[in-house]
Design a protein around this motif. Sequence first.
Motif, PDB file in Angstrom:
ATOM      1  N   LYS A 295      -0.305  21.717  -7.387  1.00  0.00           N
ATOM      2  CA  LYS A 295       0.850  21.871  -6.499  1.00  0.00           C
ATOM      3  C   LYS A 295       1.215  20.573  -5.790  1.00  0.00           C
ATOM      4  O   LYS A 295       2.376  20.368  -5.430  1.00  0.00           O
ATOM      5  CB  LYS A 295       0.569  22.953  -5.450  1.00  0.00           C
ATOM      6  CG  LYS A 295       0.481  24.364  -5.981  1.00  0.00           C
ATOM      7  CD  LYS A 295       0.200  25.343  -4.849  1.00  0.00           C
ATOM      8  CE  LYS A 295       0.101  26.781  -5.359  1.00  0.00           C
ATOM      9  NZ  LYS A 295      -0.172  27.735  -4.261  1.00  0.00           N
ATOM     10  N   LYS A 296       0.227  19.719  -5.573  1.00  0.00           N
ATOM     11  CA  LYS A 296       0.452  18.523  -4.761  1.00  0.00           C
ATOM     12  C   LYS A 296       1.065  17.354  -5.534  1.00  0.00           C
ATOM     13  O   LYS A 296       1.504  16.377  -4.928  1.00  0.00           O
ATOM     14  CB  LYS A 296      -0.855  18.086  -4.100  1.00  0.00           C
ATOM     15  CG  LYS A 296      -1.434  19.132  -3.148  1.00  0.00           C
ATOM     16  CD  LYS A 296      -0.497  19.407  -1.987  1.00  0.00           C
ATOM     17  CE  LYS A 296      -1.111  20.371  -0.978  1.00  0.00           C
ATOM     18  NZ  LYS A 296      -0.200  20.658   0.156  1.00  0.00           N
ATOM     19  N   GLY A 297       1.060  17.409  -6.862  1.00  0.00           N
ATOM     20  CA  GLY A 297       1.821  16.459  -7.651  1.00  0.00           C
ATOM     21  C   GLY A 297       1.317  15.027  -7.673  1.00  0.00           C
ATOM     22  O   GLY A 297       2.089  14.113  -7.990  1.00  0.00           O
ATOM     23  N   GLN A 298       0.029  14.801  -7.380  1.00  0.00           N
ATOM     24  CA  GLN A 298      -0.459  13.416  -7.421  1.00  0.00           C
ATOM     25  C   GLN A 298      -0.325  12.797  -8.812  1.00  0.00           C
ATOM     26  O   GLN A 298      -0.208  11.579  -8.945  1.00  0.00           O
ATOM     27  CB  GLN A 298      -1.931  13.348  -6.974  1.00  0.00           C
ATOM     28  CG  GLN A 298      -2.172  13.661  -5.514  1.00  0.00           C
ATOM     29  CD  GLN A 298      -2.634  15.081  -5.293  1.00  0.00           C
ATOM     30  OE1 GLN A 298      -2.519  15.943  -6.180  1.00  0.00           O
ATOM     31  NE2 GLN A 298      -3.175  15.377  -4.114  1.00  0.00           N
TER      32      GLN A 298
ATOM     33  N   VAL B 158       0.832  -1.202   0.000  1.00  0.00           N
ATOM     34  CA  VAL B 158       0.000   0.000   0.000  1.00  0.00           C
ATOM     35  C   VAL B 158       0.867   1.252   0.000  1.00  0.00           C
ATOM     36  O   VAL B 158       1.728   1.438   0.874  1.00  0.00           O
ATOM     37  CB  VAL B 158      -0.944   0.018   1.214  1.00  0.00           C
ATOM     38  CG1 VAL B 158      -1.745   1.317   1.256  1.00  0.00           C
ATOM     39  CG2 VAL B 158      -1.897  -1.178   1.164  1.00  0.00           C
ATOM     40  N   LEU B 159       0.611   2.122  -0.986  1.00  0.00           N
ATOM     41  CA  LEU B 159       1.205   3.449  -1.034  1.00  0.00           C
ATOM     42  C   LEU B 159       0.138   4.446  -0.610  1.00  0.00           C
ATOM     43  O   LEU B 159      -1.003   4.359  -1.048  1.00  0.00           O
ATOM     44  CB  LEU B 159       1.688   3.796  -2.442  1.00  0.00           C
ATOM     45  CG  LEU B 159       2.558   2.754  -3.164  1.00  0.00           C
ATOM     46  CD1 LEU B 159       2.949   3.274  -4.542  1.00  0.00           C
ATOM     47  CD2 LEU B 159       3.784   2.404  -2.340  1.00  0.00           C
ATOM     48  N   LEU B 160       0.527   5.408   0.219  1.00  0.00           N
ATOM     49  CA  LEU B 160      -0.418   6.418   0.705  1.00  0.00           C
ATOM     50  C   LEU B 160       0.103   7.801   0.359  1.00  0.00           C
ATOM     51  O   LEU B 160       1.266   8.120   0.615  1.00  0.00           O
ATOM     52  CB  LEU B 160      -0.581   6.309   2.223  1.00  0.00           C
ATOM     53  CG  LEU B 160      -1.401   7.409   2.914  1.00  0.00           C
ATOM     54  CD1 LEU B 160      -2.857   7.363   2.473  1.00  0.00           C
ATOM     55  CD2 LEU B 160      -1.289   7.283   4.435  1.00  0.00           C
ATOM     56  N   THR B 161      -0.761   8.620  -0.240  1.00  0.00           N
ATOM     57  CA  THR B 161      -0.452  10.031  -0.410  1.00  0.00           C
ATOM     58  C   THR B 161      -1.643  10.847   0.059  1.00  0.00           C
ATOM     59  O   THR B 161      -2.797  10.436  -0.121  1.00  0.00           O
ATOM     60  CB  THR B 161      -0.071  10.353  -1.878  1.00  0.00           C
ATOM     61  OG1 THR B 161       0.475  11.674  -1.939  1.00  0.00           O
ATOM     62  CG2 THR B 161      -1.262  10.259  -2.817  1.00  0.00           C
ATOM     63  N   LEU B 162      -1.353  11.985   0.680  1.00  0.00           N
ATOM     64  CA  LEU B 162      -2.409  12.808   1.260  1.00  0.00           C
ATOM     65  C   LEU B 162      -2.239  14.243   0.805  1.00  0.00           C
ATOM     66  O   LEU B 162      -1.118  14.756   0.754  1.00  0.00           O
ATOM     67  CB  LEU B 162      -2.363  12.764   2.794  1.00  0.00           C
ATOM     68  CG  LEU B 162      -2.391  11.392   3.457  1.00  0.00           C
ATOM     69  CD1 LEU B 162      -0.987  10.978   3.879  1.00  0.00           C
ATOM     70  CD2 LEU B 162      -3.297  11.391   4.684  1.00  0.00           C
ATOM     71  N   GLY B 163      -3.350  14.897   0.489  1.00  0.00           N
ATOM     72  CA  GLY B 163      -3.285  16.298   0.116  1.00  0.00           C
ATOM     73  C   GLY B 163      -4.415  16.677  -0.823  1.00  0.00           C
ATOM     74  O   GLY B 163      -5.035  15.818  -1.468  1.00  0.00           O
TER      75      GLY B 163
END
Length: 350
Positions: A181-184, A171-176
């Motif tokens: 600007k957040k680069g997802q 599992v990879l988690l990214t938040l924002g």
Amino acid sequence: MKLMQILLSQSEAGAETYFEKVAYAFSKDDSIQQRLVIEAQVSREKRLEKAGVDYRTLPMDKFGKIFLYNNFLKRYVSDFDPDLIVTWVNRASRKCPKSSAIVVGRLGGYYDINNYRKCDHLIVNTPDLVRHVVANGWSQDHVSMISNFGELPESLDLLEPIPSIPEGSRVLLTLGRLHVKKGQDILIKALPKIPNTTLLIAGDGELKDELISLARSAGVLDRVFFLGLRKDIRHLFDLADVCVFPSRFEPLGNVILEAWATKTPLVAAASQGPSWLVEHEKDGLLFEIDNVEQCAKQVNRVLNDRCLAAKIVEQGVQKFEMRFSMNVIINQYRQLFDQLINEKGKAGLK
């Protein structure tokens, strides 16, 4: 000490979330009588009630916002008669009513300093923000650098359902916020190069449809879950094998501190805040902003090298405990508040 904190925002972004964390931390200090003033907002009120934090609300219905909002704000300040007021984000700093209290503006971004004219002192959370406010005319004697803490108080969590993650998938988690600007988009583009993984994206914003289309065109839509705005961040970190923070622009980066606090291996783009916080190869891995290949490479290194993952977690935790824990940061706030109140008292005796 009588402490009032004012937040006039309906947003659920990083500054507002951190406001709630600081309010929770001060509510546990028996030597401080704290009261918040916030705009009426059901979700924030639920969290504050669960955490046992005292607050008052400003009306946000059409009639109340026009005719009662400012009067309520003035009355709340007058009735509580605080020793010190902390104003969060631009609007609260502009609208803070006159009183005998010391007014401390807290800003975590490169905001227009004109919003803070009513403030006696400023708190910023990075060295470069000290440079920013001083360069815009603020006296260095009236600005303090106090960073953020990384703990995620369980009492502010509101649990929500989690999608089913395929057996054996990391599992990879990214938040924002879903914003350029957040680069997802960089992480989604890197995902085909990171096999056997599921990506959880916590956040909402104007780019959601665009990011869904990107995941579809990259052939990874079945591996990406858009969770929307979440307030059960502790639970999400518990699920994560790696926290990835691909932000193109980030003054600080609360997510980095939260990864260290939750002992989650960290990979981040080398933007302003992460470059200040993270020592590459020591307490996290950095990659060049917008570099898809490097993003994939660094994530794969963490996933495939348990010793590396354990090392960056261990050293991240050490840095967190020494510099970015709740006790360390709140003690810095408390020392500053005591100093400002004492200085005011001495000035009054002259």
